[in-house]
Motif scaffolding. Structure first.
Motif, PDB file in Angstrom:
ATOM      1  N   PHE A  29       0.833  -1.209   0.000  1.00 18.58           N
ATOM      2  CA  PHE A  29       0.000   0.000   0.000  1.00 18.58           C
ATOM      3  C   PHE A  29       0.863   1.252   0.000  1.00 18.58           C
ATOM      4  O   PHE A  29       0.636   2.181  -0.773  1.00 18.58           O
ATOM      5  CB  PHE A  29      -0.926  -0.017   1.218  1.00 18.58           C
ATOM      6  N   SER A  30       1.880   1.289   0.854  1.00 17.86           N
ATOM      7  CA  SER A  30       2.723   2.486   0.932  1.00 17.86           C
ATOM      8  C   SER A  30       3.627   2.614  -0.290  1.00 17.86           C
ATOM      9  O   SER A  30       4.031   3.725  -0.653  1.00 17.86           O
ATOM     10  CB  SER A  30       3.572   2.448   2.208  1.00 17.86           C
ATOM     11  N   GLY A  31       3.943   1.492  -0.938  1.00 18.83           N
ATOM     12  CA  GLY A  31       4.836   1.530  -2.089  1.00 18.83           C
ATOM     13  C   GLY A  31       4.150   1.752  -3.414  1.00 18.83           C
ATOM     14  O   GLY A  31       4.801   1.754  -4.461  1.00 18.83           O
ATOM     15  N   ARG A  32       2.844   1.941  -3.391  1.00 18.44           N
ATOM     16  CA  ARG A  32       2.096   2.147  -4.630  1.00 18.44           C
ATOM     17  C   ARG A  32       2.498   3.481  -5.276  1.00 18.44           C
ATOM     18  O   ARG A  32       2.840   4.452  -4.590  1.00 18.44           O
ATOM     19  CB  ARG A  32       0.589   2.146  -4.346  1.00 18.44           C
ATOM     20  N   ALA A  33       2.455   3.532  -6.593  1.00 16.59           N
ATOM     21  CA  ALA A  33       2.766   4.770  -7.319  1.00 16.59           C
ATOM     22  C   ALA A  33       1.545   5.682  -7.257  1.00 16.59           C
ATOM     23  O   ALA A  33       0.755   5.783  -8.216  1.00 16.59           O
ATOM     24  CB  ALA A  33       3.145   4.457  -8.760  1.00 16.59           C
ATOM     25  N   TRP A  34       1.406   6.374  -6.137  1.00 17.02           N
ATOM     26  CA  TRP A  34       0.205   7.169  -5.907  1.00 17.02           C
ATOM     27  C   TRP A  34       0.085   8.374  -6.844  1.00 17.02           C
ATOM     28  O   TRP A  34      -1.001   8.914  -7.033  1.00 17.02           O
ATOM     29  CB  TRP A  34       0.166   7.635  -4.446  1.00 17.02           C
ATOM     30  N   ARG A  35       1.197   8.806  -7.432  1.00 14.17           N
ATOM     31  CA  ARG A  35       1.139   9.939  -8.361  1.00 14.17           C
ATOM     32  C   ARG A  35       0.202   9.646  -9.529  1.00 14.17           C
ATOM     33  O   ARG A  35      -0.435  10.549 -10.075  1.00 14.17           O
ATOM     34  CB  ARG A  35       2.540  10.260  -8.888  1.00 14.17           C
ATOM     35  N   LEU A  36       0.140   8.373  -9.912  1.00 21.96           N
ATOM     36  CA  LEU A  36      -0.750   7.994 -11.014  1.00 21.96           C
ATOM     37  C   LEU A  36      -2.211   8.178 -10.647  1.00 21.96           C
ATOM     38  O   LEU A  36      -3.076   8.278 -11.523  1.00 21.96           O
ATOM     39  CB  LEU A  36      -0.486   6.542 -11.421  1.00 21.96           C
ATOM     40  N   ASP A  37      -2.490   8.202  -9.351  1.00 21.05           N
ATOM     41  CA  ASP A  37      -3.863   8.402  -8.874  1.00 21.05           C
ATOM     42  C   ASP A  37      -4.115   9.848  -8.474  1.00 21.05           C
ATOM     43  O   ASP A  37      -5.165  10.166  -7.910  1.00 21.05           O
ATOM     44  CB  ASP A  37      -4.145   7.486  -7.678  1.00 21.05           C
ATOM     45  N   GLY A  38      -3.152  10.717  -8.744  1.00 19.95           N
ATOM     46  CA  GLY A  38      -3.328  12.126  -8.428  1.00 19.95           C
ATOM     47  C   GLY A  38      -2.939  12.510  -7.021  1.00 19.95           C
ATOM     48  O   GLY A  38      -3.268  13.609  -6.557  1.00 19.95           O
ATOM     49  N   VAL A  39      -2.236  11.635  -6.305  1.00 20.73           N
ATOM     50  CA  VAL A  39      -1.807  11.915  -4.931  1.00 20.73           C
ATOM     51  C   VAL A  39      -0.292  12.116  -4.945  1.00 20.73           C
ATOM     52  O   VAL A  39       0.465  11.199  -5.265  1.00 20.73           O
ATOM     53  CB  VAL A  39      -2.180  10.757  -3.974  1.00 20.73           C
ATOM     54  N   LEU A  40       0.147  13.319  -4.568  1.00 20.61           N
ATOM     55  CA  LEU A  40       1.566  13.649  -4.640  1.00 20.61           C
ATOM     56  C   LEU A  40       2.293  13.421  -3.326  1.00 20.61           C
ATOM     57  O   LEU A  40       3.519  13.440  -3.286  1.00 20.61           O
ATOM     58  CB  LEU A  40       1.730  15.112  -5.069  1.00 20.61           C
ATOM     59  N   SER A  41       1.551  13.200  -2.254  1.00 18.27           N
ATOM     60  CA  SER A  41       2.169  12.962  -0.956  1.00 18.27           C
ATOM     61  C   SER A  41       2.163  11.474  -0.617  1.00 18.27           C
ATOM     62  O   SER A  41       1.530  10.666  -1.303  1.00 18.27           O
ATOM     63  CB  SER A  41       1.427  13.740   0.132  1.00 18.27           C
ATOM     64  N   GLU A  42       2.864  11.107   0.437  1.00 22.42           N
ATOM     65  CA  GLU A  42       2.940   9.708   0.861  1.00 22.42           C
ATOM     66  C   GLU A  42       1.597   9.244   1.413  1.00 22.42           C
ATOM     67  O   GLU A  42       0.906   9.988   2.103  1.00 22.42           O
ATOM     68  CB  GLU A  42       4.025   9.562   1.939  1.00 22.42           C
ATOM     69  N   VAL A  43       1.224   8.020   1.076  1.00 24.43           N
ATOM     70  CA  VAL A  43      -0.008   7.427   1.601  1.00 24.43           C
ATOM     71  C   VAL A  43       0.358   6.108   2.269  1.00 24.43           C
ATOM     72  O   VAL A  43       0.930   5.220   1.634  1.00 24.43           O
ATOM     73  CB  VAL A  43      -1.046   7.165   0.489  1.00 24.43           C
ATOM     74  N   THR A  44       0.036   5.979   3.538  1.00 31.92           N
ATOM     75  CA  THR A  44       0.369   4.769   4.289  1.00 31.92           C
ATOM     76  C   THR A  44      -0.847   4.308   5.084  1.00 31.92           C
ATOM     77  O   THR A  44      -1.850   5.012   5.184  1.00 31.92           O
ATOM     78  CB  THR A  44       1.546   5.014   5.253  1.00 31.92           C
ATOM     79  N   ALA A  45      -0.717   3.142   5.677  1.00 27.36           N
ATOM     80  CA  ALA A  45      -1.778   2.591   6.522  1.00 27.36           C
ATOM     81  C   ALA A  45      -1.155   1.917   7.730  1.00 27.36           C
ATOM     82  O   ALA A  45      -0.024   1.443   7.688  1.00 27.36           O
ATOM     83  CB  ALA A  45      -2.635   1.603   5.748  1.00 27.36           C
ATOM     84  N   SER A  46      -1.906   1.869   8.816  1.00 29.20           N
ATOM     85  CA  SER A  46      -1.466   1.205  10.041  1.00 29.20           C
ATOM     86  C   SER A  46      -2.334  -0.012  10.291  1.00 29.20           C
ATOM     87  O   SER A  46      -3.515  -0.039   9.920  1.00 29.20           O
ATOM     88  CB  SER A  46      -1.552   2.166  11.231  1.00 29.20           C
TER      89      SER A  46
END
Length: 405
Positions: free
Chosen positions: A319-336
């Protein structure tokens, strides 16, 4: 019963059935319009017995119409069971029938041959669809519909075999309307074969009820179970067996900031991504649910806490290693993540969910983007990267975690 009346009954009865299926399809109760088309063609085919035009024309056109009906019946059955349609194979078979039908009508002009070719082709089309549907029939109503379909198929084969090989029926096309074969096919159609349309209605009603029940137990955004759906699964599992396995709870770190910065559409996309990861992790051997907002729970029956922890770690990294830029998210996205085993004697998931929820809170309090495991009441295991750290913790008066080394 007067045979003159019997000749008109299938046309009227099956026409009404076709109309009923058409109305139900428009009301989105019937699974497909093919049911209505199949019965409409069947009624039209019987119309040539009630209102004959010319023997050769009646035989050729009605034969083609009945094969068309079999094609639509088979399509409707396959659609109902979500089975492979095999459209080109079935269409090729149906079109292959046409020259054989033409030969028996216009060249050999043999009624018995024409009936044999038509009935066998009809039975093959319908029977092949029923064979593909058998492994997919789980509901009692579905099984009844398959049995009814086989009754129609077997009735067709037995009738044509009997009249072709064991009787001295006339082979003249003009004799069909007044033949014993025509009388028998009318009688069986308005008696035992009526089970087929009514069983199809029952199967569709059963499927609609299950679909409504399933929709009530699922989250609209992700397709995962909701709280109600998860509770129903647990009730089903505890009927015959005690609960066992592990619970995993997770939520998205700083999710409100994602919504505020990128909008709710992007936030929903992030939720859907985590839901898909959970669904892939549980597969067919576990259950994933959205508890609300960005919080999820997964139940892994028969899975040890160690294996559930490894799965949580894989989910966290993916989840944290996903290429989030492709989804329009430029910041880090993580989960606990919080993980807990179901302990002996626990008959519901709630105690394990509570422990996993506390472990999740600890993961949040200790920096997020972590997996925290709760193997015992007074120990929590923190997983960050590939390291596990053990700490004893106690719960403060206001519900906060107080750490001691």
């Amino acid at each position: 019963m007067d045979s003159g009346i019997i000749v008109y009954l299938p046309v009227s009865i099956i026409s009404l059935i076709s109309l009923a299926f058409l109305i139900l399809w428009h009301l989105r109760i019937a699974t497909s319009w093919q049911w209505s088309a199949g019965f409409a063609l069947t009624a039209t085919g019987f119309g040539f017995s009630a209102f004959p035009i010319a023997p050769a024309f009646d035989a050729f056109v009605s034969g083609f119409i009945f094969i068309g009906a079999a094609y639509f019946y088979s399509s409707a059955v396959l659609l109902h069971f979500d089975a492979p349609m095999r459209r080109w194979e079935r269409r090729l078979f149906a079109f292959t029938y046409v020259p054989f039908n033409g030969y028996t009508v216009f060249i050999s002009a043999n009624l018995n041959d024409q009936l044999l070719v038509t009935d066998v082709a009809f039975a093959i089309l319908l029977g092949s669809a029923l064979l593909m549907a058998i492994p997919r029939a789980s509901r009692p109503a579905d099984k009844i519909m398959i049995v009814a379909g086989w009754i129609v198929t077997i009735d067709t084969l037995v009738r044509t075999t009997f009249f072709y090989f064991f009787t001295e029926s006339s082979d003249q096309l003009a004799d069909f309307v007044n033949s014993d074969y025509n009388l028998v096919v009318h009688i069986t159609t308005i008696t035992i074969c009526m089970l087929f349309p009514f069983s199809a209605l029952g199967a569709m009603a059963s499927a609609a009820i299950d679909k409504h029940r399933d929709a009530a137990g699922r989250d609209a955004l992700t397709g995962l179970l909701n709280r109600r759906g998860l509770n129903e699964v647990v009730e089903m599992l505890t009927k015959n067996n005690a609960l066992n396995g592990s619970i995993l709870i997770c939520d998205i770190d700083h999710f409100k900031q994602i919504n505020d910065k990128y909008g709710h559409a992007v936030g929903d996309k992030v939720i859907v991504v985590l839901a898909k990861e959970l669904q892939n992790a549980t597969g067919s051997h576990g259950y994933a649910a959205r508890l609300g907002g960005e919080e999820f729970v997964a139940y892994f029956p028969g899975t040890s806490q160690e294996d559930a922890t490894r799965l949580a770690q894989l989910l966290r990294v993916a989840f944290s290693g996903r290429a989030w830029r492709l989804d329009g998210v430029l910041s880090e996205v993580t989960a606990s993540f919080g993980v807990s085993a179901i302990r002996d004697g626990e008959i519901t998931l709630h105690p394990a969910i509570d422990r996993a929820d506390k472990a999740l809170y600890s993961a949040k309090a200790s920096g997020r983007n972590k997996v925290v495991v709760s193997p015992a009441e007074d120990f929590w295991y923190f997983a960050a990267g590939n390291r596990f750290e053990q700490s004893s913790v106690s719960l403060g008066a206001k519900g906060k975690f107080l750490r001691s080394h």
